[in-house]
Design a protein around this motif. Structure first.
Motif, short mmCIF file in Angstrom:
data_model
loop_
_atom_site.label_atom_id
_atom_site.label_comp_id
_atom_site.label_asym_id
_atom_site.label_seq_id
_atom_site.Cartn_x
_atom_site.Cartn_y
_atom_site.Cartn_z
N PRO A 6 0.83 -1.20 0.00
CA PRO A 6 0.00 0.00 0.00
C PRO A 6 0.86 1.25 0.00
N THR A 7 0.27 2.34 -0.44
CA THR A 7 0.98 3.61 -0.51
C THR A 7 0.24 4.64 0.31
N ILE A 8 0.99 5.49 0.98
CA ILE A 8 0.36 6.60 1.67
C ILE A 8 1.11 7.86 1.30
N GLY A 9 0.38 8.88 0.86
CA GLY A 9 1.01 10.10 0.41
C GLY A 9 0.10 10.81 -0.55
N ALA A 10 0.65 11.33 -1.63
CA ALA A 10 -0.12 12.14 -2.56
C ALA A 10 -0.91 11.27 -3.52
N ALA A 11 -2.11 11.75 -3.90
CA ALA A 11 -2.86 11.07 -4.94
C ALA A 11 -2.15 11.25 -6.27
N PRO B 56 4.34 -0.42 4.01
CA PRO B 56 3.71 0.49 3.06
C PRO B 56 4.70 1.49 2.48
N ILE B 57 4.46 1.88 1.23
CA ILE B 57 5.24 2.95 0.61
C ILE B 57 4.77 4.28 1.20
N LEU B 58 5.70 5.01 1.79
CA LEU B 58 5.39 6.32 2.36
C LEU B 58 5.87 7.40 1.41
N GLU B 59 5.02 8.41 1.18
CA GLU B 59 5.36 9.46 0.22
C GLU B 59 5.14 10.84 0.83
N MET B 60 5.94 11.78 0.37
CA MET B 60 5.77 13.19 0.72
C MET B 60 6.37 14.04 -0.38
N TYR B 61 5.97 15.31 -0.43
CA TYR B 61 6.59 16.26 -1.33
C TYR B 61 7.64 17.07 -0.56
N ALA C 223 14.30 15.41 -2.30
CA ALA C 223 13.66 14.53 -3.27
C ALA C 223 14.54 13.33 -3.60
N GLY C 224 13.91 12.17 -3.65
CA GLY C 224 14.64 10.95 -3.99
C GLY C 224 13.87 9.72 -3.58
N TYR C 225 14.43 8.57 -3.95
CA TYR C 225 13.87 7.28 -3.55
C TYR C 225 14.67 6.78 -2.36
N TRP C 226 14.06 6.84 -1.21
CA TRP C 226 14.72 6.49 0.05
C TRP C 226 14.05 5.25 0.64
N HIS C 227 14.34 4.98 1.91
CA HIS C 227 13.69 3.85 2.57
C HIS C 227 13.70 4.06 4.08
N TYR C 228 12.97 3.20 4.77
CA TYR C 228 12.91 3.22 6.23
C TYR C 228 13.02 1.79 6.73
N HIS C 229 13.43 1.64 7.99
CA HIS C 229 13.60 0.30 8.55
C HIS C 229 13.73 0.36 10.06
N ASP C 230 13.61 -0.77 10.68
CA ASP C 230 13.83 -0.88 12.12
C ASP C 230 15.30 -0.66 12.45
N HIS C 231 15.55 -0.11 13.65
CA HIS C 231 16.93 0.13 14.08
C HIS C 231 17.11 -0.28 15.54
N GLY D 264 10.69 -0.70 4.45
CA GLY D 264 9.77 -0.24 3.41
C GLY D 264 10.35 0.94 2.65
N ALA D 265 9.64 1.38 1.62
CA ALA D 265 10.10 2.45 0.75
C ALA D 265 9.58 3.81 1.22
N LEU D 266 10.42 4.82 1.03
CA LEU D 266 10.07 6.21 1.34
C LEU D 266 10.41 7.06 0.12
N ILE D 267 9.42 7.75 -0.43
CA ILE D 267 9.63 8.58 -1.61
C ILE D 267 9.38 10.04 -1.25
#
Length: 334
Positions: free
Chosen positions: A33-38, A80-85, A153-161, A178-181
């Protein structure tokens, strides 16, 4: 068609995916799933300084895996893919429903030590604990000497630490990633997104023939986010498709010097993304994606990108190719 990562492969319309909704694919290994901009194939639009508040649930999954999800009972691997501008803020409330210490740590964005997501800064969730992490982003700004400071701006990611060790080695190994955009305003937006995480000898914590099968129809704009974890060095190769080796995967004009590639290193902690038109120049079919380290692909680091006909029907030969892939002997552990 079933997703070979372990559940029904569900495609979600990005027009309906907004930051205030609770979205999840449900099954382990289903479309992330993706959360962020339509979005839907048009330039991005967003207001300056938007703060998006979301809740993420960390949960234990079958097979001693763990995942992040946007609603209780809906954790997936990857998360989930997380997105932001650029200029936006994500305020993430992480609910730890497990018996393990864990966290969520981002790459590529701005955050305080309280939101670092590492035990080093006492930033983690104890078992059963809820904690809020704040991730900020910023746009490119002019600097002295005709230079510019880069934006987020870029294709990043997130994870447990925090699970297993102070570096989250156990959590990452068990699927907490997961992915962070972060998008720049005006970016072209895709119709579908796929996240492929190369971790040791697995893709999304699966080995062939159980690796994910990603699907699109001919001509659809598809966005890939590739992430590396673990202890091995990899390359990511996508058959029959190519992209520009820059921030978006697309050329900005006829004088853009970006190399056009179909293979790129994907090493622990790295990430990149790109967009392609499914089947452009080559047509529909069952196309392979895999690690191009030969012993890795032999050992099970391979999957299928199924490009259906434009009407969604199965192209000639694709079903047979899928069956051959399912029946192929991979030398696991090589």
């Amino acid at each position: 068609m079933d997703d070979h990562a372990g559940g029904p492969h569900r495609h979600l319309s990005r027009r309906s995916l907004i930051a205030t909704g609770a979205l999840a694919a449900g099954a382990l290994g289903a479309s992330t799933p993706t959360i962020g901009a339509a979005f839907g194939g048009s330039p991005a639009r967003a207001a300056d300084g938007v703060t998006k508040k979301i809740t993420i649930y960390a949960e234990q999954l079958p097979g001693n895996l763990y995942g992040y999800g946007l609603a209780p009972g809906q954790a997936t691997v990857p998360g989930p893919i997380l997105e932001m501008y650029e200029g936006d803020t994500l305020e993430i409330t992480l609910v730890n429903t497990t018996s393990q210490r864990l966290s969520i740590h981002p790459h590529g964005v701005d955050y305080s030590t309280e939101s670092d997501g590492s035990p080093f800064n006492a930033s983690f969730n104890n078992p059963g604990e809820t904690r809020t992490y704040v991730w900020r982003s910023h746009e490119m700004v002019a600097a002295a000497g005709r230079r510019y400071m880069p934006g987020s701006a870029g294709y990043w990611h997130y994870h447990d630490h925090a699970m297993g060790t102070d570096h989250g080695t156990g959590g990452v190994a068990k699927g907490l990633y997961g992915a962070l955009i972060v998008r720049r305003r005006g970016d072209i937006l895709p119709s579908k997104q796929f996240t492929a995480v190369f971790h040791d000898m697995m893709i999304n914590n699966r080995m062939a023939p159980a690796t994910p099968m990603f699907e699109a129809n001919l001509g659809e704009r598809v966005e890939w986010i590739a992430i590396g974890h673990g202890n091995l060095f990899h390359t990511f190769h996508l058959h029959a498709h190519r992209w520009a080796d820059n921030r978006t995967g697309m050329l900005e004009g006829p004088s853009d010097p970006s190399l056009v590639i179909d293979n790129k290193d994907l090493n622990p902690g790295s990430s990149f993304g790109f967009q392609v038109l499914a089947g452009e120049g080559v047509g529909p079919g069952a196309w392979m994606y895999h690690c191009h380290v030969q012993t890795h692909s032999d050992g099970g680091m391979a999957g299928i990108f199924l490009v259906r006909n434009a009407d969604g029907s199965m192209p000639p030969g694709a079903e047979e190719a899928i069956h051959r892939f399912q029946g192929h002997t991979h030398t696991h552990g090589s």
